[in-house]
Motif scaffolding. Structure first.
Motif, PDB file in Angstrom:
ATOM      1  N   GLN B 110     -12.098  28.061   6.926  1.00 24.10           N
ATOM      2  CA  GLN B 110     -13.473  27.710   7.255  1.00 24.10           C
ATOM      3  C   GLN B 110     -14.031  28.881   8.068  1.00 24.10           C
ATOM      4  O   GLN B 110     -13.972  28.883   9.300  1.00 24.10           O
ATOM      5  CB  GLN B 110     -13.548  26.389   8.046  1.00 24.10           C
ATOM      6  CG  GLN B 110     -14.976  25.883   8.146  1.00 24.10           C
ATOM      7  CD  GLN B 110     -15.139  24.589   8.943  1.00 24.10           C
ATOM      8  OE1 GLN B 110     -16.220  24.060   9.008  1.00 24.10           O
ATOM      9  NE2 GLN B 110     -14.093  24.093   9.560  1.00 24.10           N
ATOM     10  N   PRO B 113     -17.706  27.838  10.736  1.00 24.18           N
ATOM     11  CA  PRO B 113     -17.591  26.381  10.937  1.00 24.18           C
ATOM     12  C   PRO B 113     -18.929  25.654  10.790  1.00 24.18           C
ATOM     13  O   PRO B 113     -19.928  26.020  11.423  1.00 24.18           O
ATOM     14  CB  PRO B 113     -17.034  26.275  12.355  1.00 24.18           C
ATOM     15  CG  PRO B 113     -16.299  27.548  12.558  1.00 24.18           C
ATOM     16  CD  PRO B 113     -17.089  28.594  11.812  1.00 24.18           C
ATOM     17  N   SER B 148     -20.476  16.906   4.096  1.00 25.26           N
ATOM     18  CA  SER B 148     -19.367  17.636   4.726  1.00 25.26           C
ATOM     19  C   SER B 148     -18.272  16.651   5.116  1.00 25.26           C
ATOM     20  O   SER B 148     -18.556  15.512   5.501  1.00 25.26           O
ATOM     21  CB  SER B 148     -19.855  18.413   5.950  1.00 25.26           C
ATOM     22  OG  SER B 148     -20.358  17.530   6.926  1.00 25.26           O
ATOM     23  N   ASP B 150     -14.462  16.471   7.195  1.00 29.95           N
ATOM     24  CA  ASP B 150     -13.461  17.093   8.051  1.00 29.95           C
ATOM     25  C   ASP B 150     -12.254  16.161   8.086  1.00 29.95           C
ATOM     26  O   ASP B 150     -12.359  15.029   8.549  1.00 29.95           O
ATOM     27  CB  ASP B 150     -14.050  17.270   9.457  1.00 29.95           C
ATOM     28  CG  ASP B 150     -13.200  18.189  10.291  1.00 29.95           C
ATOM     29  OD1 ASP B 150     -13.005  19.336   9.871  1.00 29.95           O
ATOM     30  OD2 ASP B 150     -12.728  17.752  11.350  1.00 29.95           O
ATOM     31  N   ARG B 166      -4.965  20.208   7.625  1.00 27.42           N
ATOM     32  CA  ARG B 166      -6.374  20.068   8.034  1.00 27.42           C
ATOM     33  C   ARG B 166      -7.262  20.780   7.017  1.00 27.42           C
ATOM     34  O   ARG B 166      -6.955  21.892   6.589  1.00 27.42           O
ATOM     35  CB  ARG B 166      -6.604  20.699   9.409  1.00 27.42           C
ATOM     36  CG  ARG B 166      -5.758  20.108  10.523  1.00 27.42           C
ATOM     37  CD  ARG B 166      -6.142  20.700  11.872  1.00 27.42           C
ATOM     38  NE  ARG B 166      -5.264  20.212  12.920  1.00 27.42           N
ATOM     39  CZ  ARG B 166      -4.177  20.848  13.359  1.00 27.42           C
ATOM     40  NH1 ARG B 166      -3.846  22.025  12.834  1.00 27.42           N
ATOM     41  NH2 ARG B 166      -3.426  20.327  14.312  1.00 27.42           N
ATOM     42  N   HIS B 168     -11.589  21.326   5.752  1.00 32.40           N
ATOM     43  CA  HIS B 168     -13.024  21.052   5.848  1.00 32.40           C
ATOM     44  C   HIS B 168     -13.650  21.325   4.496  1.00 32.40           C
ATOM     45  O   HIS B 168     -13.447  22.390   3.910  1.00 32.40           O
ATOM     46  CB  HIS B 168     -13.715  21.909   6.912  1.00 32.40           C
ATOM     47  CG  HIS B 168     -15.144  21.498   7.105  1.00 32.40           C
ATOM     48  ND1 HIS B 168     -16.159  21.959   6.301  1.00 32.40           N
ATOM     49  CD2 HIS B 168     -15.719  20.614   7.956  1.00 32.40           C
ATOM     50  CE1 HIS B 168     -17.294  21.385   6.670  1.00 32.40           C
ATOM     51  NE2 HIS B 168     -17.049  20.567   7.666  1.00 32.40           N
TER      52      HIS B 168
END
Lengths: 440, 476
Positions: B110, B113, B148, B150, B166, B168
């Motif tokens: 990412q 961000p 979006s 996350d 993790r 995004h």
């Protein structure tokens, strides 16, 4: 769960500030999911979850956050407080929403439906017993689903539905199968066993050598399950006011070009007769019925509060997607037992699958036959048919080519579980078509 | 939060053959400006965990949105009960557990961000795009949206393993519908444009310059003639190739379909176990990979949701079928090699065989080179309709936008382009594959399958491709 819902609503009320209003949409389920293949267990599981859709409103500004809840009042009060604080920050920088419309009439409601449901072990016993010596593949979903609404004016709506849906197929080989469901609000093992035995008794005919017929137009009978797939496509953006005003609806030629369906076609959003909750996310109650198509002519749209505000119409409590939840199609006069005889020579379609639009403005759909489709001659099933693609318009299928609807109707409870267990239902007859175009 | 739940799990872990906990926190934001009106900002924070127990040949899973002490203990007890009920009643060949002990962390890229872009700026971008879409009074519907996501997931094995991942994701979309005289034509941007990443995704996809093009093309379509009909060559743009690969290669290669698990819902497959290693799926130009390593593609990951390390593998090599899309469970049941693709859409659903990134490897040349090989045909972009039989063979697909091709040159716009065919025959008609310069990464969050139902994110990267002798037709 009702107590937890009330505690959640109370906590939100205590946490709001100044002139803030709120909408709270509560959903919880405690579901048993058991998946079967080859008459054995594939994946047995259970899902307990609680979700709160919380909208904070300040004047004409609004923001929404959906959050998971634990079921513990103290823990959840903390989660709600954090969500409220976050929403407050967002609302402060959000533009005014010109189409914000929430119910200002206090309209409480409460419904509890459903009785005893089986334990997981009983389901495994019943299904594996029914599948003994056969190739059974399917799915059981059951348990309570709780739906609640609260707002800052003190409105409370509560719906508690304890239901089950056993949905399975007996395979005769290859892609040929009898697909059946047994769903309702009170489990009865002998009723399930009877339904399974009835389905199994129809397997023999699928073991005959399958036929393939060339593409072309054939007489066809669609069972209620098959017709439901076509109505599902009409429901996909067909009945909503926004879809009509933006000219996206499949009924475009009815609302602009004067086209009509067959006068046998009457479609109603029949909330009172369905299994879905009677309230929606902005607090409006749904009327008992909204007539969408009457004797082949387009009548009313499903109108969400947002569309009502945008287009200056009155809402009829539709969801934001303006998708029917309790679609009802009027019965006809053909006894279902006479369907084969009335078909004569043609295609008996038990199930359709994977429909989509070939030309939405033109009202044209395509899709596949699936599971059990038969070639019929002189009112007798001759052989299973290999899968075929149809491609035809609604103005033919539900218009010029619609010869009859059955006098009996089936109530089909939606087995869908994408965003939790679906409570929608449809009630509809079978349909006899003088011609259906098959292309592949 | 995750550390606390992990400590709790390790303290409560039962004495069974195998026990895992998969915890997920998923935060989402949806912003929409529709017909120039901003809708409410919609956010989601979904948190929960799934306990899976395998014991004495049985399996049980229990998911809960209460990962506190009592909630977790209750989930463990429920999973144990279900494992006991299913012992000796599982499907044939159901394998024993394979505990994992690795301790690894994977974080998707990412660069810029998304969270640091102020909400007001995000809304301004959408409002600006929306205004630029209304270029003509015939534009009846238009809008712009950002979605979006996350996601953080911890997958814990009571044997000691911990896999933290993790991601995004961002998907910008635009749409414009033009309508007149009983006809409506819709053009979109970004429907297959979900990627791993932050604000840089907007630049990668060309969001800033897209609104006028989208709106102009909707008007063009409204004024265009119907797509021609007949057998002819077609050139498919990457945003239609995505759907073609997905439906007629990805799904039929899923091993759980081949094993029959999906026959009651998503369907079976025309592919049978004996075909691997010998079956000619497509022409020599067809090379399909399972590639979890294209970082910006939506289904890139280090491990699947059963703890199998993900590696790049050829599914089809030089047109020959090589291996199925099956995770460790299905591989053991079918006695076939596979890939790391047991995936769950969320904490409340169990992992099953899914596509991840299924890519068509590039060949050589540009789009113009492909078009240059066509005497008479159609070039098609952007899927709008998809339908295929439950064995994944007979298909019919439609696109939003098309142009005729004559004597190696692109001609005028045509509307309602559709084509139909049968999967294997279609891939054997593959006559041209674009090169690395026109290789495009795409992704969709809407691949549906499974009982209970699950919609997962799937990536497909592909160049444009040329097919010969396809049955093409237009609208009603």
């Amino acid at each position: 769960m009702r107590d937890h819902f009330e505690a959640v609503a109370g906590a939100i009320g205590e946490l709001r500030q100044g002139g803030e209003d709120f909408l709270a949409n509560y959903r919880a389920e405690d579901s048993t999911f058991i998946r079967f293949n080859k008459s054995a267990v594939r994946q047995p599981g259970q899902v307990r979850e609680i979700e709160l859709g919380l909208s904070l409103i300040d004047g004409r500004r609004i923001a929404e956050e959906t959050l998971s809840l634990s079921g513990g009042v103290d823990e959840d009060r903390g989660r709600i407080a954090r969500a409220m604080a976050s929403l407050r920050e967002v609302v402060a920088v959000s533009p005014e929403d010109p189409y914000l419309l929430v119910s200002e009439t206090l309209a409480n409601s409460e419904r509890t439906i459903g009785e005893a449901l089986p334990e997981a072990g009983d389901v495994i016993d019943a299904v594996t017993e029914a599948g003994k010596g056969r190739d059974l593949v399917g799915f059981y979903a059951g348990g309570p689903v709780f739906t609640g609404f609260a707002n800052g004016r003190g409105q409370r709506n509560w719906d508690e539905a304890r239901s089950f849906n056993a949905d399975w197929s007996f395979y005769a080989g290859g892609d040929k199968a009898i697909k059946t469901s047994h769903a309702g609000f009170a489990w009865n093992r002998s009723a399930f066993t009877g339904a399974a035995a009835d389905a199994a008794s129809r397997l023999d005919i699928l073991t005959r050598p399958p036929r393939t017929v060339p593409p072309g137009e054939y007489r066809a009978y669609l069972t209620p399950a098959a017709l439901n797939e076509i109505l599902g496509m009409l429901s996909w953006g067909g009945f909503g006011l926004a879809a009509h005003r933006t000219r996206a609806t499949i009924f475009l030629r009815m609302i602009e070009g004067g086209a009509q369906l067959n006068e046998r076609v009457t479609l109603t959003e029949a909330t009172a007769a369905g299994s879905a909750p009677s309230f929606q996310r902005e607090g409006f109650l749904k009327p008992e019925a909204v007539t969408l198509i009457e004797r082949g002519a387009y009548r009313d749209c499903l109108v969400s509060p947002r569309s009502a505000a945008e287009y200056g119409a009155a809402t009829n409590g539709a969801s934001g997607s303006e998708y029917p939840a309790s679609l009802d199609m009027a019965a006809g006069e053909l006894p279902m037992a006479d369907a084969l005889k009335a078909l004569g020579t043609g295609v008996y379609v038990s199930n359709l699958w994977y429909l989509n639009f070939s030309d939405r403005s033109g009202g044209r759909l395509t899709g596949m036959t699936r599971f059990a489709t038969f070639w019929v001659e002189n009112g007798e099933i001759v052989a299973p048919l290999n899968v075929m693609r149809f491609d035809d318009t609604i103005y033919r299928m539900l218009g010029s080519q619609l010869e009859a609807l059955t006098e009996e109707r089936a109530l089909l409870l939606d087995p869908g579980t994408y965003d939790g267990r679906n409570l929608d239902s449809v009630r509809l007859p079978g349909a006899l078509l003088a011609g259906l175009r098959f292309t592949l | 939060m995750f550390e606390e739940i992990e400590r709790r799990f390790r303290r409560l872990a039962p004495a069974v053959d195998h026990c895992t906990l998969r915890i997920e926190r998923r935060r989402e934001e949806k912003l929409t400006v529709e017909r120039d009106a901003p809708g409410p900002r919609r956010a989601l924070e979904s948190v929960g965990g799934m306990v899976t127990v395998r014991h004495q040949g049985g399996l049980g899973y229990a998911a809960t949105s209460d990962c506190g002490e009592s909630g977790l203990a209750d989930a463990i007890a429920r999973a144990i009960d279900l494992a006991a009920l299913s012992a000796n009643r599982m499907v044939p060949g159901f394998p024993g557990p394979v505990p994992f002990t690795v301790d690894e962390t994977y974080t998707g890229p990412q660069a810029q961000p998304w969270a640091v872009v102020p909400l007001a700026d995000r809304l301004t971008m959408l409002a600006d795009a929306s205004k630029r879409l209304r270029i003509d009074e015939r534009i009846a519907d238009w809008g712009a949206a950002f979605w979006s996501i996350d996601k953080e997931q911890w997958f814990l094995d009571a044997a000691g393993g911990r896999i933290v991942q993790r991601f995004h994701y961002l998907q910008p979309t635009l749409w414009a519908s033009a309508s007149a005289q009983g006809e409506t034509q819709r053009r979109t941007f970004g429907d297959a444009g979900m990627r791993v990443g932050g604000a840089e995704v907007l630049d990668q996809l060309g969001f800033a310059t897209a609104p006028e093009r989208v709106a102009h093309e909707a008007i063009e379509l409204l004024e265009a003639p119907n797509c021609p009909e007949g057998a002819m060559d077609i050139v498919l743009a990457p945003d239609q190739m995505v759907l073609q690969i997905h439906e007629s290669i990805g799904h039929p290669l899923e091993l759980d379909r081949i094993l029959g698990d999906e026959r009651n819902y998503a369907g079976t497959s025309f592919v049978t176990p004996d075909m691997f290693g010998t079956f000619r799926y497509g022409s020599d130009l067809l090379n399909i990979t399972f590639d979890p390593g294209v970082a910006e593609e939506v289904a890139s990951y280090a491990y699947d949701d059963e703890g199998t390390k993900a590696t790049r593998e050829y599914l089809i090599k030089d047109g020959i079928l090589m291996r199925p899309l099956g995770g460790a469970t299905s591989q053991a049941r079918a006695k076939l090699p596979g890939v790391a693709n047991e995936r769950a859409c969320s904490w409340n659903r169990p992992p099953i065989d899914r596509m991840s990134n299924i890519n068509l490897e590039p060949g050589e040349g540009s789009l113009a080179d492909l078009v240059g090989k066509v005497e008479r045909g159609v070039y098609m972009e952007s899927n709008r309709s998809w339908s295929i039989d439950d064995s994944r063979n007979k298909f019919q697909f439609g696109c939003e936008y098309a142009r005729s091709i004559k004597d190696g040159e692109l001609g005028g716009v045509v509307r309602n382009p559709n084509y139909r065919g049968i999967s294997s025959g279609f891939w054997r008609s593959l006559k041209g594959v674009g090169g690395a310069d026109v290789f495009a990464v795409a992704g969709t969050p809407y691949c549906g399958k499974g009982e209970p139902n699950q919609a997962v994110k799937v990536g497909h990267a592909t160049p444009p491709c040329l097919f010969g002798g396809v049955d093409v037709f237009g609208g009603a």
